[in-house]
Design an enzyme around this catalytic site. Structure first.
Site, short mmCIF file in Angstrom:
data_model
loop_
_atom_site.label_atom_id
_atom_site.label_comp_id
_atom_site.label_asym_id
_atom_site.label_seq_id
_atom_site.Cartn_x
_atom_site.Cartn_y
_atom_site.Cartn_z
N GLY B 139 0.79 -1.29 0.03
CA GLY B 139 -0.10 0.01 0.03
C GLY B 139 0.66 1.19 -0.12
O GLY B 139 1.02 1.81 0.82
N SER B 141 1.08 3.48 -3.29
CA SER B 141 0.70 4.33 -4.21
C SER B 141 -0.92 5.06 -3.70
O SER B 141 -1.37 4.29 -3.13
CB SER B 141 0.39 3.80 -5.67
OG SER B 141 1.71 3.38 -5.97
N SER B 173 -2.15 -4.01 -6.20
CA SER B 173 -2.19 -5.53 -6.68
C SER B 173 -2.76 -6.51 -5.71
O SER B 173 -2.06 -6.67 -4.56
CB SER B 173 -0.85 -5.89 -7.11
OG SER B 173 -0.27 -5.12 -7.86
N GLU B 258 12.60 -5.25 -4.46
CA GLU B 258 11.86 -5.19 -5.38
C GLU B 258 12.47 -5.12 -6.88
O GLU B 258 11.54 -5.49 -7.92
CB GLU B 258 10.80 -4.13 -5.03
CG GLU B 258 9.32 -4.55 -5.89
CD GLU B 258 8.41 -3.18 -5.54
OE1 GLU B 258 8.43 -2.50 -4.56
OE2 GLU B 258 7.40 -3.16 -6.58
N ASN B 375 10.66 3.84 -15.36
CA ASN B 375 11.88 3.85 -15.81
C ASN B 375 12.35 5.19 -15.75
O ASN B 375 13.76 5.35 -15.54
CB ASN B 375 11.80 3.34 -17.18
CG ASN B 375 11.60 1.77 -17.20
OD1 ASN B 375 10.95 1.53 -16.67
ND2 ASN B 375 12.47 1.17 -18.00
N GLU B 376 11.60 6.37 -15.93
CA GLU B 376 12.12 7.77 -15.93
C GLU B 376 12.57 8.14 -14.70
O GLU B 376 13.57 8.39 -14.40
CB GLU B 376 10.94 8.74 -16.44
CG GLU B 376 10.51 8.61 -17.78
CD GLU B 376 9.56 7.43 -18.06
OE1 GLU B 376 9.09 6.94 -17.05
OE2 GLU B 376 9.65 7.12 -19.16
C1 LIG Z 1 1.03 -3.60 -12.80
C2 LIG Z 1 1.31 -2.36 -11.84
C3 LIG Z 1 1.09 -3.10 -10.54
C4 LIG Z 1 1.38 -2.05 -9.29
N1 LIG Z 1 1.21 -2.62 -8.08
C5 LIG Z 1 1.13 -1.67 -7.02
C6 LIG Z 1 0.79 -1.82 -5.80
O1 LIG Z 1 0.97 -3.29 -5.50
N2 LIG Z 1 1.01 -1.22 -4.77
C7 LIG Z 1 1.36 0.32 -5.18
O2 LIG Z 1 1.41 0.75 -4.33
N3 LIG Z 1 1.35 0.62 -6.38
C8 LIG Z 1 1.53 -0.34 -7.14
N4 LIG Z 1 1.63 0.06 -8.54
C9 LIG Z 1 1.83 1.77 -8.89
C10 LIG Z 1 3.16 1.92 -9.26
O3 LIG Z 1 4.07 1.85 -8.21
C11 LIG Z 1 2.96 3.40 -10.03
O4 LIG Z 1 2.09 3.20 -11.06
C12 LIG Z 1 4.19 4.08 -10.41
O5 LIG Z 1 4.92 4.51 -9.13
C13 LIG Z 1 3.85 5.28 -11.00
O6 LIG Z 1 2.99 6.48 -10.40
P1 LIG Z 1 1.92 6.84 -11.21
O7 LIG Z 1 1.28 5.68 -11.82
O8 LIG Z 1 1.08 7.56 -10.31
O9 LIG Z 1 2.34 7.73 -12.46
P2 LIG Z 1 2.96 9.33 -12.33
O10 LIG Z 1 3.79 9.29 -11.11
O11 LIG Z 1 1.68 10.00 -12.50
O12 LIG Z 1 3.75 9.49 -13.56
C14 LIG Z 1 3.11 9.36 -14.92
C15 LIG Z 1 4.44 9.71 -15.92
O13 LIG Z 1 5.25 10.74 -15.50
C16 LIG Z 1 6.65 10.21 -15.19
N5 LIG Z 1 7.06 11.19 -14.27
C17 LIG Z 1 6.59 11.35 -13.07
N6 LIG Z 1 7.28 12.14 -12.57
C18 LIG Z 1 8.61 12.16 -13.05
C19 LIG Z 1 9.84 12.87 -12.72
N7 LIG Z 1 10.21 13.47 -11.79
N8 LIG Z 1 10.66 12.81 -13.83
C20 LIG Z 1 10.45 12.21 -14.94
N9 LIG Z 1 9.27 11.78 -15.23
C21 LIG Z 1 8.32 11.79 -14.28
C22 LIG Z 1 6.52 9.01 -15.11
O14 LIG Z 1 7.76 8.39 -15.33
C23 LIG Z 1 5.30 8.44 -15.89
O15 LIG Z 1 5.96 8.11 -17.14
C24 LIG Z 1 1.60 -0.74 -9.60
C25 LIG Z 1 1.55 -0.32 -10.93
C26 LIG Z 1 1.47 -1.21 -11.94
C27 LIG Z 1 1.41 -0.60 -13.32
#
Ligand SMILES: Cc1cc2nc3c(=O)[nH]c(=O)nc-3n(C[C@H](O)[C@H](O)[C@H](O)COP(=O)(O)OP(=O)(O)OC[C@H]3O[C@@H](n4cnc5c(N)ncnc54)[C@H](O)[C@@H]3O)c2cc1C
Lengths: 334, 389
Positions: B139, B141, B173, B258, B375-376
Site C-alpha cells: 500500500g 501508491s 495489486s 523489489e 523507468n524515468e
Molecule cells: C502492474 C502494476 C502494479 C502495481 N502494483 C502496485 C501495488 O501493489 N502497490 C502500490 O502501491 N502501487 C502499485 N503500482 C503503482 C506504481 O508503483 C505506480 O504506477 C508508479 O509508481 C507510477 O506512479 P503513477 O502511476 O502515479 O504515475 P505518475 O507518477 O503520475 O507518472 C506519470 C508519468 O510521468 C513520469 N514522471 C513522473 N514524475 C517524473 C519525474 N520526476 N521525472 C520524470 N518523469 C516523471 C512517470 O515516469 C510516468 O511516465 C502498480 C503499478 C502497475 C502498473
C-alpha cells in the site's frame, strides 16, 4: 578494485592516446609489469592469469584507447604458438586466421587487415592446415587502418623462412572465440570510457546558465547510455568467466562469447551516439579526444565477427535446439 | 588519456556464480514443474507474477520448501540464501507458472519483517508466508502520489492503543485476495522543508473494520488492481512496522529487493518460448532471435550479479535501477519481436498457445515499465548515482 585492475589503471593512465602507431613506451611498461602476456603459461613468458583478470586489463585498455596489441599478443599469437609447441618470441605480436600456401618452411600469400602488423616483432597466421610464425623482415607491409586509425595492414609473404607446425584440431574454432572474447572486452572498456568522459563533460559544459547535466533530458540520455555500458561490461566479464570455468571447447563458453560480442557490439553504437549528442559539436571534431573512444566503438563492433554475425550464429543455435532448450541454454544448466 | 574512470561508480557488481548446490535445486524445481505441466495443472501465461493467482500451486510450493527460503528456520522458513531463492523464482517464471498469490509476501514482506518487524509480527506472519497461506499487498501508491511517494496523504492519527488511518490507496495489486498490506501513511504533519520526514509504515489487516476494497479492472478486464479506502481504520500499536517516522527509509530499502529480481526481465519469457515454437523449421529470423537471446543472457547475468551482491549484504541501488530499466524494456522487445516475426493476430479468447500469450503480453506490456517505480524515475536515480544531480 582488484590488484590487477589497480596495476593496469596505473600503467594505462599515463598513456598517450593520440597518434596511430603502436605505443612503444606503453608496451614496455605492460611487459615490465607482466600485463602484456597475462594469460599465457609461465613457459611462454606469461603470468598464468585467468581470463577474468585479462578481462579487467583489456577493459581498462579499451577505456584508455591504449594503442597496444594486447589481445593479439596474449590471447591469440602467444596461445597459438605455445599450444602448437612453438617458441613465443619477445615483443608485441599479432595474429590472423587466413589461407597461405605452405611448402615446407616456404610460405606464400597475402594477408588482409592484419592488426598492428607494422609495429610487431612477428606475425602468426592460422591457416586451415598450419600455424605459421613469420619473422617480420621479408614481409611486405602496406599500411591500412580501421575507423579508429589503428593499423590494419596488408601483408604480402613471398617465400619467407617461416616456422611451421601442423594445426591442432579445434584451433580455428577457439581462435574465433578468443578473438571475439578479447574484442568484447575492449568494446566494453571503450563504452565505459566514453560514458565517463561524457558524464564529466555534462558536469562542466554550461548552457542556459547551468551545467547541461542538470537538465533532465540530458540525464535521461546519460542513464540510457549507462545501462548500455553496464550491459556491455556484464556481458564481457561473464563471457570471460565462462571461458575460465568451462574452457573454449564447451558449448556454454561458445554461447557466452557469441552473446557477449553481440551485446557489446550493439551497446557500442548506442553509447557512441549518446556520447556525441551530449558533447554537441565539439565531440564531432578531431581536436576532441572523444573520437578516440567512439571511433574505436564503431570499428571494433565490426571486427572479429560483427554483432549481426554473432547474433545470426546464436539465433541459429537457439532455433536448432528448439523452444524447450532455450532456458537451459541461457542458464547454462541442461 | 587522463583517467576519468574513477569518477564513474561501478554500474553493476562483478559476475556471480551460483553455488554448486544450486544445480540440484534447479533440477528438482524443473522436475516438479514438468510434472505439473504434464498433469495439466496450469498453462504457461505471460506476466504470471501479476496475474497467475493460484492458491493450490502456492501452497504446494510452500509444502516443498520453496517459499520463505531466506526466512530463518525458527520462523518457519528455510534459512537459505538469496541465490537459492533466485534459482527457484527464475525457474518458476521461465515456466510461466502461477506465482502471483505469494509473490509480494515471499519477495518483499518476509525480508522486510526480518529487518524491521517485531518478534510478535514475525511470529504472526512469517510461518504462514512460508507455508503459502498468507498473502500480502503493498500500500504505497495513492491518487496523487505515484512517482512522488513523499506526497502520500493517508493520515495516521494517534488514538488510545494505536492509530487511526484515513485515506485512499490505489493500484494495490491483489488486495482483494490478500490478508494484509503494508500501508505508508503520514503520522506527523507534512514539513515542506523535509518531505520525507513524518512517514510511517503500518501493517493493516485487510479485513479490519473501515477498510473498503474496490476493483479497478485492467486493460484485459481482469480484476487485479484495487482502490483501498480507509475510513478511520484502527491499527494497534503492535502493528506499526519498524520505527515511527522512518517510513521513507524503510520503503526505499524495500524497493531494492523489489527492483532487480528475475521478474524484471522474464515477464514475457513464456511468449519467447512460444515464439521459438512458431519459428521452428523456418529460416531468416536467426539474427533477430540471436539479438534477443544475447540481451536475455546478459540481463540474467546482470540480475544474478545484483542478487549476489544482495546476498553479501550490500544494497546495490544503482545497479538494481539499471537492471530494471533494461529488463522491463526488454520484456517489451519480446512482444515486438513476436509481432514482427509471426503473422498471427493476438487472440485473448484462445485457451493457450502463441496467440493467447501474445494477447496477454500486449495488454500487460504498459505495466512493465511502471510498476515498482517508472523507468524515468529509475534513470533519475542512475543520474544521481553518476553525480549529475
Ligand atoms: C502492474 C502494476 C502494479 C502495481 N502494483 C502496485 C501495488 O501493489 N502497490 C502500490 O502501491 N502501487 C502499485 N503500482 C503503482 C506504481 O508503483 C505506480 O504506477 C508508479 O509508481 C507510477 O506512479 P503513477 O502511476 O502515479 O504515475 P505518475 O507518477 O503520475 O507518472 C506519470 C508519468 O510521468 C513520469 N514522471 C513522473 N514524475 C517524473 C519525474 N520526476 N521525472 C520524470 N518523469 C516523471 C512517470 O515516469 C510516468 O511516465 C502498480 C503499478 C502497475 C502498473
Amino acid at each position: 578494485m582488484s590488484d590487477v585492475l589497480d596495476l593496469a589503471e596505473s600503467v594505462l593512465a599515463g598513456s598517450a592516446s593520440a597518434g596511430t602507431d603502436l605505443d612503444g613506451a606503453l608496451w614496455t611498461a605492460l611487459e615490465e609489469t607482466g600485463l602484456a602476456r597475462l594469460t599465457l603459461p609461465e613457459a611462454a613468458g606469461g603470468s598464468e592469469a585467468s581470463f577474468a583478470d585479462a578481462a579487467e586489463v583489456l577493459q581498462a585498455a579499451g577505456a584508455h584507447a591504449a594503442r597496444v596489441p594486447l589481445v593479439e599478443t596474449d590471447l591469440l599469437a602467444g596461445w597459438l604458438l605455445h599450444s602448437h609447441g612453438l617458441e613465443v618470441p619477445d615483443g608485441p605480436l599479432t595474429a590472423v586466421a587466413a589461407d597461405l600456401a605452405v611448402d615446407g618452411t616456404a610460405v606464400r600469400g597475402a594477408l588482409e587487415r592484419v592488426p598492428w602488423a607494422r609495429g610487431v616483432s612477428a606475425v602468426v597466421v592460422l591457416t586451415p592446415s598450419h600455424v605459421v610464425l613469420l619473422p617480420v623482415d621479408g614481409l611486405a607491409v602496406t599500411d591500412g587502418a580501421n575507423l579508429a586509425e589503428e593499423p590494419r595492414d596488408r601483408v604480402v609473404v613471398d617465400g619467407a623462412d617461416a616456422v611451421v607446425a601442423p594445426v591442432a584440431e579445434g584451433a580455428a574454432a577457439e581462435f574465433r572465440l578468443r578473438a571475439a572474447l578479447g574484442r568484447a572486452q575492449l568494446l566494453a572498456g571503450a563504452a565505459r570510457g566514453a560514458l565517463a568522459r561524457t558524464v564529466q563533460y555534462a558536469g562542466e559544459r554550461v548552457q542556459f546558465g547551468r551545467p547541461i547535466g542538470k537538465f533532465q533530458a540530458v540525464q535521461q540520455q546519460l542513464a540510457l547510455a549507462a545501462s548500455e555500458v553496464a550491459a556491455s561490461g556484464a556481458a564481457a566479464s561473464a563471457a570471460a568467466a565462462a571461458a575460465d570455468r568451462d574452457g573454449f571447447g564447451a558449448a556454454s563458453a561458445a554461447f557466452a562469447v557469441a552473446a557477449a560480442k553481440a551485446r557489446t557490439g550493439e551497446a557500442a553504437g548506442e553509447v557512441a551516439r549518446i556520447a556525441h549528442q551530449v558533447h554537441g559539436a565539439i565531440g564531432f571534431t578531431r581536436e576532441h579526444d572523444l573520437r578516440l573512444l567512439t571511433t574505436r566503438l564503431w570499428a571494433w563492433r565490426d571486427e572479429d565477427g560483427s554483432d549481426a554475425r554473432w547474433q545470426a550464429e546464436l539465433g541459429a543455435t537457439v532455433l536448432a535446439a528448439g523452444p524447450d532448450a532455450l532456458w537451459p541454454l541461457v542458464t547454462g544448466t541442461p | 588519456m587522463t583517467s576519468t574512470l574513477s569518477r564513474l561508480p561501478a554500474l553493476v557488481p562483478p559476475p556471480t556464480e551460483l553455488p554448486p548446490r544450486a544445480a540440484a535445486l534447479r533440477a528438482e524445481v524443473r522436475a516438479f514443474l514438468a510434472e505439473e505441466r504434464a498433469a495439466g495443472a496450469w498453462t504457461p501465461r505471460a506476466d504470471v507474477w501479476l496475474s497467475g493467482w493460484d492458491e493450490r500451486f502456492t501452497q504446494e510450493l510452500g509444502r516443498r520448501g520453496w517459499l520463505g527460503m531466506t526466512i530463518p528456520v525458527e520462523y518457519g522458513g528455510h534459512g537459505l540464501g538469496a541465490l537459492d531463492r533466485y534459482v527457484v523464482t527464475e525457474e518458476l517464471l521461465a515456466a510461466g507458472a502461477p506465482v502471483a498469490a505469494h509473490w509480494v509476501a515471499d519477495r518483499q514482506i518476509g525480508p522486510t519483517l526480518m529487518r524491521f518487524g517485531t518478534e510478535e509480527q514475525r511470529r504472526r506472519y512469517l510461518p504462514r508466508i512460508a507455508a503459502g497461506e498468507c498473502y500480502f499487498g503493498i500500500g504505497m501508491s495513492e491518487p496523487d502520489a505515484g512517482s512522488d511517494l513523499a506526497a502520500v496523504r493517508t493520515r495516521a492519527v494517534q488514538v488510545d492503543g494505536g492509530w487511526e488511518l484515513t485515506g485512499t490507496k490505489v493500484w494495490t495489486s491483489g488486495a482483494h485476495h490478500a490478508h494484509a498490506f503494508f500501508a505508508l501513511a503520514r503520522s506527523a504533519p507534512k514539513d515542506d522543508a523535509n518531505r520525507h520526514a513524518g512517514l510511517s509504515q503500518f501493517i493493516v489487516d485487510l479485513d479490519s473494520p473501515g477498510v473498503q476494497i474496490r476493483p479497478i479492472p485492467l486493460l484485459t478486464g481482469a480484476h487485479h488492481f484495487n482502490e483501498v479506502v480507509f475510513d478511520r481504520v484502527f491499527v494497534p500499536d503492535g502493528q506499526v512496522l519498524g520505527e515511527l517516522g522512518a517510513g521513507w527509509a524503510q520503503v526505499t530499502g524495500e524497493l531494492a529487493f523489489e527492483r532487480s529480481g528475475p521478474e524484471r526481465f522474464l515477464s514475457t519469457f513464456p511468449l519467447l518460448t512460444a515464439l521459438l515454437g512458431e519459428l521452428a523449421g523456418t529460416s531468416g529470423t536467426e539474427r533477430e532471435v540471436g539479438r534477443i537471446v544475447s540481451r536475455l543472457w546478459t540481463l540474467r547475468r546482470m540480475s544474478l550479479a545484483v542478487a549476489g551482491s544482495l546476498e553479501s549484504g550490500e544494497a546495490p541501488e544503482l545497479a538494481a535501477a539499471v537492471v530494471k530499466d533494461l529488463g522491463t524494456r526488454f520484456e517489451n522487445e519480446i512482444v515486438d519481436a513476436a509481432r514482427t516475426l509471426v503473422a498471427v493476430p493476438p487472440d485473448p479468447g484462445a485457451e493457450s498457445g502463441f496467440a493467447r500469450l501474445l494477447a496477454d503480453a500486449v495488454l500487460h506490456a504498459p505495466g512493465f515499465t511502471l510498476r515498482g517505480g517508472t523507468n524515468e524515475v529509475l534513470r533519475g536515480i542512475v543520474a544521481r548515482g553518476m553525480g549529475l544531480r
